[in-house]
Design an enzyme around this catalytic site. Structure first.
Site, PDB file in Angstrom:
ATOM      1  N   ILE A 235     -57.528   8.435 -47.088  1.00 54.24           N
ATOM      2  CA  ILE A 235     -58.845   9.082 -47.037  1.00 54.24           C
ATOM      3  C   ILE A 235     -58.840  10.162 -45.964  1.00 54.24           C
ATOM      4  O   ILE A 235     -58.408   9.925 -44.827  1.00 54.24           O
ATOM      5  CB  ILE A 235     -59.948   8.037 -46.753  1.00 54.24           C
ATOM      6  CG1 ILE A 235     -60.007   7.024 -47.891  1.00 54.24           C
ATOM      7  CG2 ILE A 235     -61.300   8.704 -46.557  1.00 54.24           C
ATOM      8  CD1 ILE A 235     -60.890   5.834 -47.599  1.00 54.24           C
ATOM      9  N   HIS A 236     -59.325  11.324 -46.310  1.00 57.65           N
ATOM     10  CA  HIS A 236     -59.486  12.435 -45.379  1.00 57.65           C
ATOM     11  C   HIS A 236     -60.527  12.037 -44.322  1.00 57.65           C
ATOM     12  O   HIS A 236     -61.484  11.312 -44.625  1.00 57.65           O
ATOM     13  CB  HIS A 236     -59.960  13.664 -46.157  1.00 57.65           C
ATOM     14  CG  HIS A 236     -59.993  14.935 -45.394  1.00 57.65           C
ATOM     15  ND1 HIS A 236     -61.006  15.238 -44.496  1.00 57.65           N
ATOM     16  CD2 HIS A 236     -59.155  16.001 -45.383  1.00 57.65           C
ATOM     17  CE1 HIS A 236     -60.773  16.428 -43.978  1.00 57.65           C
ATOM     18  NE2 HIS A 236     -59.664  16.915 -44.489  1.00 57.65           N
ATOM     19  N   PRO A 237     -60.386  12.491 -43.081  1.00 50.45           N
ATOM     20  CA  PRO A 237     -61.386  12.163 -42.049  1.00 50.45           C
ATOM     21  C   PRO A 237     -62.818  12.468 -42.472  1.00 50.45           C
ATOM     22  O   PRO A 237     -63.746  11.750 -42.084  1.00 50.45           O
ATOM     23  CB  PRO A 237     -60.950  13.036 -40.858  1.00 50.45           C
ATOM     24  CG  PRO A 237     -59.477  13.182 -41.028  1.00 50.45           C
ATOM     25  CD  PRO A 237     -59.248  13.251 -42.515  1.00 50.45           C
TER      26      PRO A 237
END
Length: 345
Positions: A235-237
């Site tokens: 998951i991207h930040p």
């Protein structure tokens, strides 16, 4: 001033919100295709929501509902979120399914399990949560809970409009220049374009081209570069906060990933979502609140006039009544005797 001291209301987006929505879309990372950087598409998104809110609906169909989070003090829009009643109503929604193939040879005494990605549209027809974008200064507090979970109250209040299954795709690993490890190792070879352009086409032109260009056979994960393998299910930040909220709501991340960046796709049975399962309907009473009051997520039962907020309230489960301050009734657009839905914050 922190968001715990400010008051916010979630409501359906209207046409006058377009400049604010355009600003929010422009500040979101590459890959957030549910909030495209196209004024025309954002206008269409608001128009589709307005049409859905004014329609008599008895089942889960093509409707989409687009909301904005408004700061009560000055009515500035600080966030967006949306619900698509039935994902892929016009065209299938494609994902990669995490599968395992067994390679075995009795003569050599070999029995090997191999991780593969299989192109599928299993989640077509599910209700889709999208477009969660919040001003960074409000991402650390209850405001994010309101922006995400108010959608569950809307689903609970208008249950017939939505599916028995809810999903949401998280943005996967990619950098500021638009390089995504999984796309660079896989999708680029079949599409011949960069990741940002592929996501732009999905947001503006739709996903029908995916089935035409993506390989139909399983992708053997061990054959991908290590960085691409590591990106699968990550998951991207930018998406960590909405993902954490949904995980607390009972969503899981085990089965599906995005076909472009490998981001996790979370899913849950609608009736098992925490806010849906725990919500109560109550009659509004107005009274100054005492020490017994607690914070609740509360929404009215309207469609185009839908309002949701976080408010201190005293809930009497036996009588089915909720006591609210007058100013919170104003924010919700309700009067004494009206019905609301609420859930613990």
């Amino acid at each position: 001033m922190s968001d715990t001291q400010l008051r916010f209301v979630l409501r359906p987006a209207v046409y006058t919100d377009l400049p604010a929505v355009e600003r929010i879309a422009g500040a979101s990372p590459v890959g957030v295709i549910s909030l495209p950087r196209s004024r025309e598409k954002l206008f269409d998104k608001i128009a589709a929501s307005q049409a859905a809110l004014s329609s008599e609906v008895s089942g889960c169909g093509e409707e989409s509902y687009f909301f904005v989070l408004e700061r009560s003090s000055d009515r500035e829009v600080v966030g967006t979120c949306a619900i698509v009643a039935s994902a892929g109503f016009d065209e299938p929604v494609y994902h990669f399914r995490n599968d395992t193939l067994i390679h075995a040879c009795r003569e050599l005494n070999i029995h090997h399990r191999v991780h593969v990605l299989s192109l599928c549209h299993d989640l077509t027809g599910s209700t889709l949560l999208t477009s969660f974008v919040l001003d960074p200064q409000y991402r650390f507090g209850s405001t994010a809970e309101l922006l995400s979970r108010a959608r569950m109250l809307f689903i609970a209040a208008h249950r017939q409009r939505f599916s028995d299954h809810v999903v949401s795709a998280m943005l996967g690993p990619c950098d500021d220049e638009g390089h995504a490890p999984l796309w660079d190792a896989l999708g680029r070879h079949f599409f011949g374009i960069d990741y940002p352009l592929a996501e732009f086409y999905c947001g503006v032109k739709g996903r029908s081209f995916i089935a035409e260009l993506m390989p139909q056979h399983p992708i053997y994960v061990p054959l991908l570069p290590p960085e691409a393998q590591d990106a699968i299910g990550q998951i991207h930040p930018f998406s960590r906060l909405p993902c954490e909220i949904l995980m607390r709501e009972g969503f899981d991340t085990e089965r599906y990933v995005d076909i472009f960046d490998g981001g996790a796709v979370v899913q849950a049975r609608t009736e098992e979502i925490r806010t849906v399962a725990q919500h109560k309907q109550a009659t509004v009473r107005v009274h100054p609140l005492g020490s017994a009051a607690a914070e609740y997520l509360i929404a009215n039962l309207e469609l185009s006039g839908f309002r949701a907020c976080i408010a201190r309230a005293a809930f009497d489960a036996l009588k089915g009544e909720v006591w609210l301050a007058e100013e919170d009734c104003v924010r919700l657009g309700v009067v004494p005797g009206a019905s609301v839905v609420l859930a613990p914050l």
